[in-house]
Design an enzyme around this catalytic site. Sequence first.
Site, mmCIF file in Angstrom:
data_model
loop_
_atom_site.group_PDB
_atom_site.id
_atom_site.type_symbol
_atom_site.label_atom_id
_atom_site.label_comp_id
_atom_site.label_asym_id
_atom_site.label_seq_id
_atom_site.Cartn_x
_atom_site.Cartn_y
_atom_site.Cartn_z
ATOM 1 N N GLY A 65 -16.036 53.424 7.833
ATOM 2 C CA GLY A 65 -16.491 51.999 8.760
ATOM 3 C C GLY A 65 -17.431 51.375 8.425
ATOM 4 O O GLY A 65 -17.624 51.287 6.988
ATOM 5 N N VAL A 71 -11.966 51.995 0.940
ATOM 6 C CA VAL A 71 -10.769 52.693 1.465
ATOM 7 C C VAL A 71 -10.227 53.333 0.196
ATOM 8 O O VAL A 71 -10.272 53.170 -0.830
ATOM 9 C CB VAL A 71 -9.736 51.654 1.760
ATOM 10 C CG1 VAL A 71 -8.469 52.347 2.320
ATOM 11 C CG2 VAL A 71 -10.191 50.903 3.038
ATOM 12 N N LYS A 86 -10.503 54.594 -4.997
ATOM 13 C CA LYS A 86 -11.386 54.051 -4.063
ATOM 14 C C LYS A 86 -11.713 52.836 -4.303
ATOM 15 O O LYS A 86 -12.088 52.156 -5.322
ATOM 16 C CB LYS A 86 -12.791 54.846 -3.986
ATOM 17 C CG LYS A 86 -13.831 54.698 -3.061
ATOM 18 C CD LYS A 86 -14.907 55.688 -3.100
ATOM 19 C CE LYS A 86 -15.762 55.591 -2.067
ATOM 20 N NZ LYS A 86 -16.670 56.414 -1.753
ATOM 21 N N ASP A 180 -25.086 61.846 -0.163
ATOM 22 C CA ASP A 180 -24.228 62.041 0.941
ATOM 23 C C ASP A 180 -23.282 63.360 1.002
ATOM 24 O O ASP A 180 -22.186 63.166 1.371
ATOM 25 C CB ASP A 180 -23.679 60.790 1.653
ATOM 26 C CG ASP A 180 -23.351 60.973 3.074
ATOM 27 O OD1 ASP A 180 -23.810 61.656 3.924
ATOM 28 O OD2 ASP A 180 -22.605 60.170 3.832
#
Length: 487
Positions: A65, A71, A86, A180
């Site tokens: 998002g 993507v 990617k 992350d």
Amino acid sequence: MGCECSKLYWCCSDAEINGPVPEPQSAQNEEKNELDLPTFHEYTVEQLRIATSGFAVENIVSEHGEKAPNVVYKGKLENQRRIAVKRFNRSAWPDARQFLEEARAVGQLRNHRLANLLGCCCEGDERLLVAEYMPNDTLAKHLFHWDTQPMKWAMRLRVALHLAQALEYCTNKERALYHDLNAYRIVFDDDGNPRLSCFGLMKNSRDGKSYSTNLAFTPPEYLRTGRVTPESVMYSFGTLLLDLLSGKHIPPSHALDLIRDRNLQMLTDSCLEGQFSNDEGTELVRLASRCLQYEPRERPNPKSLVAALIPLQKDTEVPSHVLMGIQHGATALPLSPLGEASLRMDLTAIHEILEKLGYKDDEGAATELSFQMWTNQMQETLNSKKKGDVAFRHKDFRAAIECYTQFIDVGTMVSPTVYARRSLSYLMSEMPNEALNDAVQAQVISPVWHMASYLQAAALTALGRENEAQVALKEGSVLENKKTASA
């Protein structure tokens, strides 16, 4: 799980949490040299456009998002290597030099615990990364959203060990920072083995942030400074251990409260009942507690995690794909008559099927028509296609190649079926390289057409590239099964 009180005290006491962990067995974590991977390569946008069938929606494997606007597409290079591409949004990496430097540095890593970075693309506003394709979904899918069976305890321990080994390798190669780290960053390869995605090793300069997940899961020092450190990665590893234990994404603060209250039953996945002992569960909780220490200096390093996780491994002789319940290899799939014909390289049977199909699989494929369609030139083009079809029907494959080539070269219409028919004609004429190129082109036009994959399998078999042929055969079978199910 139900830990005993004495064990809970041992599990949670500060002395044990911060105590030393034995050194790992070096032989268990040696870097493998047999990886059959190319050196880092810089691709053009056109190469990646072709590989992903024009960045087709059908090839999207994940998208994010607003917080992480990118993507990931699956694709296939000319040499048949499957890739994950990617594609970042235009503002993600404004500094082209920084993007290339980061990509080249990560691209030097090569390890069997990573989904390795194979290359990148930096043209104009385009910023793309190219990695090994992992076909068996993410840890999040298998842990939180499973369809057929929950992940077994032995497999969860294997995931923890492989992840720790991946982080140890990166740390040894001076790439200790991972941005992350979460269950979506762990992916499963053809054999069902877990690997750490290389994408998280890239620093995303879009807004200087390194965490796109809920702030409840971020390391406390990151909330203070906004910077990722190697110790921050260990904190995220602790949250993943909690995921593996609970089968849920529990905020660390809540998990630590449960641990302090000795309420580990609430922390344990009920699907794991009877699969592990109190000692094993207690040890995993202890490791998670150490990783989630508030003070970064009190957390373990990857090397000590590997040492602690190796003795916990169970069913080490059982392949990962068996533990995961994943079909392995083309022979495990129920093949249709077309799949069987491709496996046997029965070109006559493929010809019969392709002839019966006609052009119905062209429906929905990209078709380009110009104003020439009303001219004599367009009529001649259509006539060459009709002549090619007649020659194909009568198995005059040389004539079919000539007529279909005339139709293709004019370029006013795009037909995957014509490419498929010419591909088979090339195979019948013992021209496998040309056949492979046409089968790939048919898939570029129609990414989900199983016939294109089956023809690639036949051409690759003719070229003696058996392993790649098996992959193409499996892809064709998966696509055909999906089409049958949707019908």
